[in-house]
Design a protein around this motif. Structure first.
Motif, PDB file in Angstrom:
ATOM      1  N   PHE A  66      -1.137  12.258   8.304  1.00  0.00           N
ATOM      2  CA  PHE A  66      -1.487  10.846   8.428  1.00  0.00           C
ATOM      3  C   PHE A  66      -0.299  10.072   9.006  1.00  0.00           C
ATOM      4  O   PHE A  66       0.323   9.250   8.325  1.00  0.00           O
ATOM      5  CB  PHE A  66      -1.901  10.274   7.066  1.00  0.00           C
ATOM      6  CG  PHE A  66      -3.070  10.986   6.445  1.00  0.00           C
ATOM      7  CD1 PHE A  66      -4.368  10.700   6.849  1.00  0.00           C
ATOM      8  CD2 PHE A  66      -2.876  11.960   5.473  1.00  0.00           C
ATOM      9  CE1 PHE A  66      -5.446  11.357   6.287  1.00  0.00           C
ATOM     10  CE2 PHE A  66      -3.940  12.627   4.912  1.00  0.00           C
ATOM     11  CZ  PHE A  66      -5.239  12.334   5.321  1.00  0.00           C
ATOM     12  N   PRO A  67       0.031  10.329  10.275  1.00  0.00           N
ATOM     13  CA  PRO A  67       1.237   9.740  10.874  1.00  0.00           C
ATOM     14  C   PRO A  67       1.166   8.229  11.046  1.00  0.00           C
ATOM     15  O   PRO A  67       2.208   7.591  11.254  1.00  0.00           O
ATOM     16  CB  PRO A  67       1.324  10.445  12.237  1.00  0.00           C
ATOM     17  CG  PRO A  67      -0.086  10.854  12.542  1.00  0.00           C
ATOM     18  CD  PRO A  67      -0.689  11.199  11.211  1.00  0.00           C
ATOM     19  N   LEU A 115       4.483   3.651   2.438  1.00  0.00           N
ATOM     20  CA  LEU A 115       3.087   3.676   2.003  1.00  0.00           C
ATOM     21  C   LEU A 115       2.634   5.102   1.715  1.00  0.00           C
ATOM     22  O   LEU A 115       1.968   5.362   0.708  1.00  0.00           O
ATOM     23  CB  LEU A 115       2.182   3.035   3.050  1.00  0.00           C
ATOM     24  CG  LEU A 115       0.673   3.028   2.723  1.00  0.00           C
ATOM     25  CD1 LEU A 115       0.414   2.315   1.393  1.00  0.00           C
ATOM     26  CD2 LEU A 115      -0.116   2.384   3.846  1.00  0.00           C
ATOM     27  N   ALA A 116       3.007   6.027   2.581  1.00  0.00           N
ATOM     28  CA  ALA A 116       2.627   7.422   2.352  1.00  0.00           C
ATOM     29  C   ALA A 116       3.167   7.919   1.021  1.00  0.00           C
ATOM     30  O   ALA A 116       2.447   8.569   0.246  1.00  0.00           O
ATOM     31  CB  ALA A 116       3.136   8.296   3.494  1.00  0.00           C
ATOM     32  N   ARG A 117       4.417   7.582   0.727  1.00  0.00           N
ATOM     33  CA  ARG A 117       5.017   8.028  -0.536  1.00  0.00           C
ATOM     34  C   ARG A 117       4.307   7.386  -1.727  1.00  0.00           C
ATOM     35  O   ARG A 117       4.022   8.058  -2.718  1.00  0.00           O
ATOM     36  CB  ARG A 117       6.509   7.682  -0.559  1.00  0.00           C
ATOM     37  CG  ARG A 117       7.225   8.211  -1.790  1.00  0.00           C
ATOM     38  CD  ARG A 117       8.715   7.913  -1.757  1.00  0.00           C
ATOM     39  NE  ARG A 117       9.390   8.558  -2.867  1.00  0.00           N
ATOM     40  CZ  ARG A 117       9.804   9.811  -2.886  1.00  0.00           C
ATOM     41  NH1 ARG A 117       9.621  10.575  -1.819  1.00  0.00           N
ATOM     42  NH2 ARG A 117      10.397  10.328  -3.939  1.00  0.00           N
ATOM     43  N   ARG A 118       4.000   6.098  -1.622  1.00  0.00           N
ATOM     44  CA  ARG A 118       3.306   5.438  -2.732  1.00  0.00           C
ATOM     45  C   ARG A 118       1.936   6.055  -2.978  1.00  0.00           C
ATOM     46  O   ARG A 118       1.541   6.285  -4.138  1.00  0.00           O
ATOM     47  CB  ARG A 118       3.152   3.949  -2.462  1.00  0.00           C
ATOM     48  CG  ARG A 118       2.412   3.223  -3.600  1.00  0.00           C
ATOM     49  CD  ARG A 118       2.265   1.761  -3.374  1.00  0.00           C
ATOM     50  NE  ARG A 118       1.295   1.398  -2.354  1.00  0.00           N
ATOM     51  CZ  ARG A 118      -0.034   1.419  -2.540  1.00  0.00           C
ATOM     52  NH1 ARG A 118      -0.551   1.854  -3.683  1.00  0.00           N
ATOM     53  NH2 ARG A 118      -0.838   1.039  -1.568  1.00  0.00           N
ATOM     54  N   LEU A 119       1.213   6.343  -1.907  1.00  0.00           N
ATOM     55  CA  LEU A 119      -0.127   6.911  -2.077  1.00  0.00           C
ATOM     56  C   LEU A 119      -0.071   8.298  -2.708  1.00  0.00           C
ATOM     57  O   LEU A 119      -0.875   8.620  -3.594  1.00  0.00           O
ATOM     58  CB  LEU A 119      -0.846   6.971  -0.729  1.00  0.00           C
ATOM     59  CG  LEU A 119      -1.176   5.627  -0.073  1.00  0.00           C
ATOM     60  CD1 LEU A 119      -1.947   5.834   1.217  1.00  0.00           C
ATOM     61  CD2 LEU A 119      -1.967   4.732  -1.027  1.00  0.00           C
ATOM     62  N   VAL A 120       0.893   9.114  -2.285  1.00  0.00           N
ATOM     63  CA  VAL A 120       0.999  10.450  -2.870  1.00  0.00           C
ATOM     64  C   VAL A 120       1.470  10.370  -4.316  1.00  0.00           C
ATOM     65  O   VAL A 120       0.993  11.116  -5.177  1.00  0.00           O
ATOM     66  CB  VAL A 120       1.933  11.337  -2.021  1.00  0.00           C
ATOM     67  CG1 VAL A 120       2.195  12.675  -2.714  1.00  0.00           C
ATOM     68  CG2 VAL A 120       1.317  11.580  -0.653  1.00  0.00           C
TER      69      VAL A 120
END
Length: 494
Positions: free
Chosen positions: A409-410, A416-421
């Protein structure tokens, strides 16, 4: 209908959507029982979202000879880390030595027990440190020369509750939030309950109502019990980040209590907790001026930079429904749990949960089923929850999975990517992508809000900003109003 048999009777009706009720629902559903859970408010709205957010053995409980509880909690620490690596992770604690409070030999003995009461697979052992070398020395006053470090774990507490409820629902349980139990009576070997969702029938009833466990027994069921809950208020304050680094502090106070200072939500520090007897309405619990001052003074006693109540940006308080062991002081009340089973010819099985802590909730649920199933005429079967990943936790290495997620999901920013994971683990893949709709504020997209409404029982902005996350500390003004408007439309549309 899910959650009930063909005769319209569930095997289990659980009252309470905190961590214990959700964990019991998960375990029971995974053993093939039909389950209905009713929670008067949102999942984890009270005690289970107001913890210090630690998965820990409870180092200070050793002083009260709670060896069984500490050992069980230490074992659970490793198990929970394994099944929920997205919302649970290791944390180093620094304990400055204050020789006039506890001698060094006592601390070393306690840490030795803490290291060896249960097998460690992941976390490091404790050690002595010099603050001339350890980075904590730059934060502590110069008078503190030496101390100790040990490891425990951080947990997103309210998300642990939601993930247990999700897993239960995916195994067939029905989770009824904002649904109050009005009354229940035994009749013909079955519990007949009146709830906000209408009448429900069940072969057994679990009272996991936390601070309301006594009210459920007395007012809803019309029963008496020799066991009682001792309500203890625990309060926390949040300040802007007090120091750099990922380590936490455990500070000894002159009254014998300890206070944690923990890195929180990237830009903040979490400080707590207090132990104050509480006998008012658990729906209305707030930190007091005295508690705020107590926590500020505890930190200022140790840190080079003092803090005052003016530095507090947010606070929260919760009521811990501890089993009343008649200890003289609040800090000495047991954190262990008691499972009270009533069952005779006139009454189908009724299990009431007294006490407990978030770390031992999975094991408490296992013990609850070991008591309930024989009373229901069912085989106990093998335990299963200690190795089955919670929703989103089906990966072994957080950093490795995060890198993979970012490659897939580039379009998402690194933050945001870290928060979602961190929040959803592999479940983030169900809504992440290039078309996530409007940003409702602070990076919360329409796609994320829709996922929370559809799969995590979120109905209001408060549910999302303060329980499914702590984004309320970060989002801009107006976010809650936009989110409430969106959720009202999304829920109405189904």
């Amino acid at each position: 209908m899910q959650g009930v048999s063909e005769a319209g009777i569930a095997d289990l009706l659980i009252v309470g959507g905190g961590v214990n009720g959700a964990a019991i629902a998960r375990d029971a559903a995974g053993r093939g029982l039909s389950v209905q859970l009713v929670e008067q408010h949102d999942l984890a709205q009270h005690t289970s979202s107001a913890s210090t957010k630690l998965i820990h053995g409870g180092l200070r409980y050793l002083e009260y000879y709670e060896f069984r509880l500490v050992r069980e909690a230490l074992i659970e620490r490793e198990r929970l880390l394994g099944i929920a690596p997205h919302i649970i992770w290791p944390l180093e604690f620094v304990l400055p030595h204050e020789k006039h409070l506890r001698p060094a030999w006592m601390i070393r003995a306690g840490l030795f027990l803490y290291d060896h009461l249960a097998k460690r697979k992941t976390l490091p052992s404790s050690r002595g440190v010099s603050f001339a070398v350890h980075p904590a020395g730059k934060i502590l006053k110069p008078s503190y020369k030496r101390g100790f470090t040990y490891a425990d774990c951080w947990v997103e507490d309210s998300r642990l509750v939601v993930l247990n409820a999700m897993d239960a629902a995916e195994r067939g349980a029905v989770i009824n939030t904002r649904c109050k139990l009005k009354s229940a009576r035994p009749e013909g070997g079955v519990w007949h309950a009146e709830t906000d969702a209408g009448p429900l029938k069940a072969r057994a009833l679990v009272n996991a109502a936390g601070p309301w466990v006594g009210e459920v027994l007395g007012q809803k069921l019309g029963l008496n019990t020799k066991n009682a809950v001792r309500m203890i208020k625990g309060s926390h304050i949040v300040t802007r980040r007090l120091y750099e680094g990922d380590h936490a502090f455990i500070l000894q106070n002159p009254d014998g209590r300890i206070v944690f200072v923990i890195p929180y939500e990237r830009n903040f520090s979490l400080i707590g907790t207090t132990d104050v007897p509480f006998d008012a309405d658990p729906n209305k619990v707030e930190i007091s001026v005295e508690e705020t001052s107590y926590l500020c003074e505890a930190v200022s006693r140790y840190f080079r930079t003092a803090i005052t109540p003016a530095d507090v940006v947010w606070s929260y308080a919760g009521v811990r429904p501890l089993y009343d062991d008649h200890a003289a002081e609040a800090k000495a009340v047991t954190r262990d749990y008691v499972l009270d089973l009533k069952h005779d010819n006139a009454m189908p099985p009724l299990l009431s949960v007294f006490g407990g802590k978030i770390t031992t909730s999975r094991k408490l649920a296992e013990h609850a089923l070991e008591k309930l199933l024989p009373a229901m005429g069912r085989q106990v079967g093998a335990s299963w929850t200690g190795t089955a990943a919670l929703p989103g936790g089906d990966f072994a290495d957080f950093d490795k999975y995060l890198s993979e997620f970012r490659r897939r999901f580039p379009s998402l920013s690194p933050d945001l990517a870290r928060r979602l994971v961190r929040s959803y683990g592999t479940r983030a893949e169900r809504f992440a992508g290039t078309n996530m709709g409007e940003d409702l504020g602070g990076g919360v997209s329409e796609a994320e809000a829709a996922y929370l409404a559809r799969h995590e029982w979120a109905r209001t902005a408060e549910d999302i900003l303060w329980r499914r996350s702590r984004l309320g500390l970060h989002v801009p003004e107006g976010t809650a109003a936009r989110m409430d408007e969106y959720l009202s439309r999304a829920v109405s549309a189904g």
